[in-house]
Design a protein around this motif. Structure first.
Motif, PDB file in Angstrom:
ATOM      1  N   CYS A   1       0.846  -1.050  -0.179  1.00 38.79           N
ATOM      2  CA  CYS A   1      -0.240  -0.069  -0.091  1.00 38.79           C
ATOM      3  C   CYS A   1       0.766   1.411  -0.030  1.00 38.79           C
ATOM      4  O   CYS A   1       0.456   2.261  -0.497  1.00 38.79           O
ATOM      5  CB  CYS A   1      -1.013   0.037   1.189  1.00 38.79           C
ATOM      6  SG  CYS A   1      -2.282  -1.346   1.116  1.00 38.79           S
TER       7      CYS A   1
ATOM      8  N   THR B   1      -2.136  -3.720  -4.986  1.00 42.67           N
ATOM      9  CA  THR B   1      -2.940  -3.119  -3.804  1.00 42.67           C
ATOM     10  C   THR B   1      -3.931  -4.230  -3.624  1.00 42.67           C
ATOM     11  O   THR B   1      -4.391  -4.275  -2.172  1.00 42.67           O
ATOM     12  CB  THR B   1      -3.746  -1.885  -4.586  1.00 42.67           C
ATOM     13  OG1 THR B   1      -2.867  -1.037  -4.893  1.00 42.67           O
ATOM     14  CG2 THR B   1      -4.443  -1.123  -3.381  1.00 42.67           C
ATOM     15  N   GLY B   2      -4.554  -4.836  -4.334  1.00 40.95           N
ATOM     16  CA  GLY B   2      -5.277  -6.229  -4.062  1.00 40.95           C
ATOM     17  C   GLY B   2      -4.739  -7.032  -3.264  1.00 40.95           C
ATOM     18  O   GLY B   2      -5.429  -7.663  -2.543  1.00 40.95           O
TER      19      GLY B   2
ATOM     20  N   ALA C   1      -9.785   2.719  -9.133  1.00 39.49           N
ATOM     21  CA  ALA C   1     -10.924   2.428 -10.086  1.00 39.49           C
ATOM     22  C   ALA C   1     -11.295   3.891 -10.482  1.00 39.49           C
ATOM     23  O   ALA C   1     -11.871   3.989 -11.799  1.00 39.49           O
ATOM     24  CB  ALA C   1     -12.166   1.975  -9.222  1.00 39.49           C
TER      25      ALA C   1
ATOM     26  N   LEU D   1      -7.823   1.200  -3.563  1.00 33.94           N
ATOM     27  CA  LEU D   1      -8.514   0.548  -4.639  1.00 33.94           C
ATOM     28  C   LEU D   1      -9.732   1.434  -5.278  1.00 33.94           C
ATOM     29  O   LEU D   1     -10.006   1.508  -6.405  1.00 33.94           O
ATOM     30  CB  LEU D   1      -9.281  -0.553  -4.067  1.00 33.94           C
ATOM     31  CG  LEU D   1      -8.172  -2.056  -4.067  1.00 33.94           C
ATOM     32  CD1 LEU D   1      -8.981  -3.019  -3.284  1.00 33.94           C
ATOM     33  CD2 LEU D   1      -7.598  -2.231  -5.216  1.00 33.94           C
TER      34      LEU D   1
ATOM     35  N   LEU E   1      -3.565  -2.156  -9.502  1.00 37.03           N
ATOM     36  CA  LEU E   1      -4.828  -3.017  -8.759  1.00 37.03           C
ATOM     37  C   LEU E   1      -4.140  -4.154  -8.220  1.00 37.03           C
ATOM     38  O   LEU E   1      -4.645  -4.610  -7.329  1.00 37.03           O
ATOM     39  CB  LEU E   1      -5.741  -3.275  -9.783  1.00 37.03           C
ATOM     40  CG  LEU E   1      -6.471  -1.896 -10.283  1.00 37.03           C
ATOM     41  CD1 LEU E   1      -7.416  -2.022 -11.612  1.00 37.03           C
ATOM     42  CD2 LEU E   1      -7.440  -1.382  -9.077  1.00 37.03           C
TER      43      LEU E   1
END
Length: 315
Positions: free
Chosen positions: A17, A51-52, A78, A74, A48
């Motif tokens: 992060c 971070t996911g 997006a 996230l 993504l």
């Protein structure tokens, strides 16, 4: 899971992060930052993935602040994946159709494939980046265009505009690599043409990259109400602030107008599975776009952009 395992997962979540936060923070602040941020901004959608994974690690570690941190990241990613720039249509009547092809032939290596694509697709105007003297000679002998404007050069410095419309050469935009310009007579309408090929944002050259994109922005801003096509290898995506400022000077991306704004053009050897759109056909508001296609050319690491445009008169 023991305390040590949760601590390790929390550490992994924080690391993922933190890295994404630097890049996303620069995107939110409308700045390209310093190396390695400009390079990472080009691949913003791929953030993504880490971070996911960071969110998953935070969840398994029961690290609730980290989970919230990752969820916010996230959400921002997006949001930034949405297309940039307005997509409204011109109000005036259609006066001419113009098919534009923009291709980087990688030191001239993709010239044979470009000639084949030109013969097949018959674009009205072709913008060719990294066209060395041999490339220019081969296109002149085989592409069949009566009008041209070039900045001769070797390696990556040569560039060429080919046109089926009569051309009047202009000074073009100065840069490390050739960026020729011209005014085309498109069925009685003067259309400004400008090839874009700023320095890529490699470490040590980010300042030059910014300056040359700013010069392209200034060119766009000087256009007033003159129809304009600015096309080529911008070495920048919509996630770069310097590129968005070019758009904000009064241009729209043809790929954006046809909902293809995230289709990768580089590197072609991994696109579309992994890549970024850095090759663009930008147009002033006098144009609409009917269709955008991306052509694979052997011998080059870029996909070519083929845009079918319509020029509109005053509304």
């Amino acid at each position: 899971m023991g305390a040590n395992g949760r601590r390790f997962l929390a550490w992994c979540a924080g690391l993922a992060c933190a890295g994404a936060s630097v890049v996303v923070g620069c995107r939110a602040a409308d700045t390209d930052g310093i190396t390695p941020v400009p390079q990472m901004l080009a691949f913003l959608p791929w953030l993504l993935v880490p971070t996911g994974l960071g969110v998953l690690c935070a969840l398994l570690a029961r690290w609730w602040p980290g989970l919230l941190w990752g969820a916010v990241l996230l959400g921002l990613l997006a949001w930034f994946l949405e297309p940039y720039g307005t997509a409204g249509a011109p109000g005036g009547p259609a006066v001419a159709s113009v098919r534009v092809l923009a291709a980087n032939v990688e030191f001239g290596n993709g010239t044979p494939a470009l000639i084949a694509a030109v013969r097949r697709e018959r674009p009205d105007v072709v913008f060719v980046s990294e066209c060395d003297p041999a490339c220019e000679a081969r296109l002149g002998a085989n592409a069949g265009y009566p009008h041209r404007e070039a900045v001769p050069g070797t390696g990556s410095t040569g560039s060429l505009i080919l046109s089926g419309f009569p051309l009047r050469g202009t000074r073009g935009v100065p840069g490390t690599m050739g960026m020729p310009g011209a005014v085309a007579d498109v069925r009685g309408h003067a259309v400004r043409l400008q090839l874009a090929h700023p320095m890529p944002p490699v470490p040590g050259q980010v300042g030059v990259w910014r300056e040359e994109l700013a010069a392209l922005r200034d060119f766009a801003a000087r256009g007033g109400r003159a129809p304009t096509i600015l096309a080529g290898d911008f070495n920048a995506s919509q996630d770069h602030a310097s590129f968005r400022r070019v758009l904000d000077a009064g241009l729209r991306d043809a790929a954006r107008l046809t909902d293809d704004d995230r289709t990768p053009t580089w590197p072609s050897r991994t696109a579309p599975a992994l890549g970024v759109q850095i090759d663009h056909v930008l147009v002033s508001r006098e144009f609409s776009a009917r269709r955008t296609r991306f052509l694979d050319l052997a011998g080059t690491d870029h996909r070519a952009v083929l845009a079918d445009l319509t020029l509109h008169g005053p509304g």
